[in-house]
Design an enzyme around this catalytic site. Structure first.
Site, PDB file in Angstrom:
ATOM      1  N   TYR A   1      21.192  63.647  10.536  1.00 47.75           N
ATOM      2  CA  TYR A   1      20.539  62.681  11.694  1.00 47.75           C
ATOM      3  C   TYR A   1      21.147  63.514  13.030  1.00 47.75           C
ATOM      4  O   TYR A   1      22.240  63.899  13.451  1.00 47.75           O
ATOM      5  CB  TYR A   1      21.377  61.492  11.913  1.00 47.75           C
ATOM      6  CG  TYR A   1      21.020  60.646  10.670  1.00 47.75           C
ATOM      7  CD1 TYR A   1      19.810  60.658  10.140  1.00 47.75           C
ATOM      8  CD2 TYR A   1      21.779  59.728  10.249  1.00 47.75           C
ATOM      9  CE1 TYR A   1      19.486  59.750   8.972  1.00 47.75           C
ATOM     10  CE2 TYR A   1      21.613  58.830   9.269  1.00 47.75           C
ATOM     11  CZ  TYR A   1      20.318  59.013   8.534  1.00 47.75           C
ATOM     12  OH  TYR A   1      20.035  58.221   7.479  1.00 47.75           O
TER      13      TYR A   1
ATOM     14  N   HIS B   1      21.113  62.063  -0.169  1.00 49.61           N
ATOM     15  CA  HIS B   1      20.420  61.701   0.827  1.00 49.61           C
ATOM     16  C   HIS B   1      18.866  62.094   0.504  1.00 49.61           C
ATOM     17  O   HIS B   1      18.665  63.329   0.530  1.00 49.61           O
ATOM     18  CB  HIS B   1      20.664  62.474   2.299  1.00 49.61           C
ATOM     19  CG  HIS B   1      20.112  61.779   3.203  1.00 49.61           C
ATOM     20  ND1 HIS B   1      20.403  62.091   4.614  1.00 49.61           N
ATOM     21  CD2 HIS B   1      19.164  60.853   3.448  1.00 49.61           C
ATOM     22  CE1 HIS B   1      19.908  61.617   5.509  1.00 49.61           C
ATOM     23  NE2 HIS B   1      18.978  60.787   4.826  1.00 49.61           N
TER      24      HIS B   1
HETATM   25  P1  NAD Z   1      15.482  50.715  12.246  1.00 52.50           P
HETATM   26  O1  NAD Z   1      14.328  49.827  11.420  1.00 52.50           O
HETATM   27  O2  NAD Z   1      16.845  50.056  11.956  1.00 52.50           O
HETATM   28  O3  NAD Z   1      14.923  50.848  13.639  1.00 52.50           O
HETATM   29  C1  NAD Z   1      15.618  51.576  14.547  1.00 52.50           C
HETATM   30  C2  NAD Z   1      14.965  51.432  15.896  1.00 52.50           C
HETATM   31  O4  NAD Z   1      14.858  50.098  16.287  1.00 52.50           O
HETATM   32  C3  NAD Z   1      15.456  52.255  16.851  1.00 52.50           C
HETATM   33  O5  NAD Z   1      14.399  52.515  17.899  1.00 52.50           O
HETATM   34  C4  NAD Z   1      16.332  50.991  17.841  1.00 52.50           C
HETATM   35  O6  NAD Z   1      16.485  51.617  18.971  1.00 52.50           O
HETATM   36  C5  NAD Z   1      15.365  50.055  17.520  1.00 52.50           C
HETATM   37  N1  NAD Z   1      16.020  48.590  17.654  1.00 52.50           N
HETATM   38  C6  NAD Z   1      17.316  48.182  16.970  1.00 52.50           C
HETATM   39  N2  NAD Z   1      17.622  46.963  17.433  1.00 52.50           N
HETATM   40  C7  NAD Z   1      16.611  46.486  18.245  1.00 52.50           C
HETATM   41  C8  NAD Z   1      16.475  45.468  18.878  1.00 52.50           C
HETATM   42  N3  NAD Z   1      17.038  44.244  18.784  1.00 52.50           N
HETATM   43  N4  NAD Z   1      15.232  45.204  19.864  1.00 52.50           N
HETATM   44  C9  NAD Z   1      14.411  46.231  19.591  1.00 52.50           C
HETATM   45  N5  NAD Z   1      14.413  47.602  19.359  1.00 52.50           N
HETATM   46  C10 NAD Z   1      15.678  47.647  18.355  1.00 52.50           C
HETATM   47  O7  NAD Z   1      15.499  52.262  11.596  1.00 52.50           O
HETATM   48  P2  NAD Z   1      16.272  53.324  11.313  1.00 52.50           P
HETATM   49  O8  NAD Z   1      17.268  53.408  12.332  1.00 52.50           O
HETATM   50  O9  NAD Z   1      15.699  54.280  10.857  1.00 52.50           O
HETATM   51  O10 NAD Z   1      17.254  52.370  10.104  1.00 52.50           O
HETATM   52  C11 NAD Z   1      18.719  52.021  10.350  1.00 52.50           C
HETATM   53  C12 NAD Z   1      19.560  52.890   9.750  1.00 52.50           C
HETATM   54  O11 NAD Z   1      19.672  53.009   8.181  1.00 52.50           O
HETATM   55  C13 NAD Z   1      19.527  54.389  10.232  1.00 52.50           C
HETATM   56  O12 NAD Z   1      20.094  54.424  11.309  1.00 52.50           O
HETATM   57  C14 NAD Z   1      20.404  54.965   8.950  1.00 52.50           C
HETATM   58  O13 NAD Z   1      21.613  54.799   9.283  1.00 52.50           O
HETATM   59  C15 NAD Z   1      20.053  54.254   7.809  1.00 52.50           C
HETATM   60  N6  NAD Z   1      18.652  54.757   7.153  1.00 52.50           N
HETATM   61  C16 NAD Z   1      19.177  55.738   6.067  1.00 52.50           C
HETATM   62  C17 NAD Z   1      17.961  56.315   5.576  1.00 52.50           C
HETATM   63  C18 NAD Z   1      18.250  57.157   3.996  1.00 52.50           C
HETATM   64  O14 NAD Z   1      19.517  57.304   3.750  1.00 52.50           O
HETATM   65  N7  NAD Z   1      17.117  57.909   3.567  1.00 52.50           N
HETATM   66  C19 NAD Z   1      16.586  56.206   5.699  1.00 52.50           C
HETATM   67  C20 NAD Z   1      16.334  55.122   6.856  1.00 52.50           C
HETATM   68  C21 NAD Z   1      17.215  54.569   7.662  1.00 52.50           C
END
Ligand code: NAD
Length: 318
Positions: A61, A126
């Site tokens: 990230y 990952h």
């Molecule tokens: P997400 O679906 O959580 O969306 C994140 C987006 O939503 C960001 O733009 C954030 O600013 C916004 N957001 C958060 N809260 C909000 C709210 N209340 N209102 C409006 N917008 C809001 O997607 P993500 O960040 O990709 O996934 C969450 C976490 O999961 C990642 O940060 C990561 O730690 C993990 N993840 C891991 C993998 C993997 O291991 N392959 C893949 C995807 C995500």
């Protein structure tokens, strides 16, 4: 302590209790726009103070930026290490994928240095669909077991988009090798296919983490970032659903998170957060769900709008 504390749920057989809303730290790597260090510190502090005890990152990230910033944020909390749970990952880097034993063994030392920690609670391979699953089984996971024995890692996990990679690996490793599975974009209003795999994962005693309840921005009023891999059809349907909510004074992100939180077999829902406001909204959404319940009417309307694209995903891996 708030009147209604954020719910914690047990995570598989780890003995850990994780907050039902987990902190996804990919935004701290500027993946969804630039976040200043002071905003990051305030955001993580607010999350911790509101009961979020689980923080997820990866060297991938922001090309290691998320780990570095999260390390600073956790240090700034000035609380004992056992009060928060940290997961990071290995095998996926800005430079590409490398699941070799040599690379992942070096990787954890680099991650610990950036995070300013002596150990991580979880080290996860990952996005294993981009590697050879045979290598993951015969080389990567055994290397992680050694890191567990060395005390650098408490538990081991695997992450990925296609759900079949989890069953493939779990069928082929000794029981107890994989402690947790992190799935993403498969337990939300537009796609809930993880549900089909939950009984299997439970039968294996594996802890279940579901990430991206907002479908990496699809289920937000602002919409997804440019790099989002969804089809134009899926993006358009989510945009229509978000507009529908807004017209009715509702927030699609809140409804989406509440939907994901409803399945209690999933221990934690990882949401990417980059501001105190988002932390407040997301924790409030969880507490409102626990105390008042979900908005069934609006949810049914959104499900109707998203029906033509239900469970549409995108290709990932080799
Ligand atoms: P997400 O679906 O959580 O969306 C994140 C987006 O939503 C960001 O733009 C954030 O600013 C916004 N957001 C958060 N809260 C909000 C709210 N209340 N209102 C409006 N917008 C809001 O997607 P993500 O960040 O990709 O996934 C969450 C976490 O999961 C990642 O940060 C990561 O730690 C993990 N993840 C891991 C993998 C993997 O291991 N392959 C893949 C995807 C995500």
């Amino acid at each position: 302590m708030a009147a209604n504390p954020l719910e914690q749920r047990p995570l598989g057989k780890t003995g850990l209790n994780v907050s039902c809303v987990g902190f996804g730290a990919s935004p701290l790597g500027n993946v969804f726009g630039v976040v200043s260090e002071s905003d990051a510190i305030a955001t993580v502090r607010r999350a911790f103070n509101l009961g979020i005890n689980f923080f997820d990152t990866s060297p991938y990230y922001g090309g290691t930026l998320s780990e570095k910033i999260l390390g600073k944020c956790l240090k700034a909390l000035e609380v004992p290490r056992n009060q928060y749970i940290v997961s990071t990952k290995c095998g996926r880097y800005k430079e590409g994928f490398d699941f070799s034993a040599e690379r992942v063994t070096k990787s954890i030392d680099e991650s610990l240095e950036r995070l300013q920690l002596d150990y991580v609670d979880f080290l996860q391979c990952h996005d294993i669909e981009f590697g050879s699953l045979n290598q993951i089984i015969t080389e990567t996971l055994p290397a992680l077991v050694k890191l567990k024995e060395a005390g650098k890692v408490k538990f081991i996990g695997i992450t990925g988009l296609p759900l079949e990679v989890f069953t493939y690996v779990l069928e082929r490793v000794p029981p107890g090798t994989v402690d947790v599975v992190l799935s993403y974009c498969h337990y939300g209003i537009n796609d809930n296919t993880l549900e089909e795999v939950v009984p299997y994962l439970k039968s294996k005693g594996v802890g279940i983490i579901s990430a991206s309840p907002l479908a990496m921005g699809l289920l937000t009023e602002c919409g997804p970032p440019d790099w989002h891999p969804a089809s134009p059809q899926l993006k358009a349907a989510c945009e229509a659903a978000a507009a529908h909510c807004k017209e009715r004074g509702k927030n699609i992100s809140k409804l989406a998170l509440q939907y994901s939180l409803c399945n209690k077999d999933i221990s934690t829902i990882l949401v990417g957060m980059n501001s105190v406001k988002q932390v407040d909204e997301n924790v409030e959404a969880a507490i409102e769900l626990a105390t008042v319940g979900k908005d069934e009417k609006t949810l049914a309307e959104i499900e109707g709008i998203l029906k033509p694209v239900k469970n549409h995903t995108w290709p990932s891996g080799i």
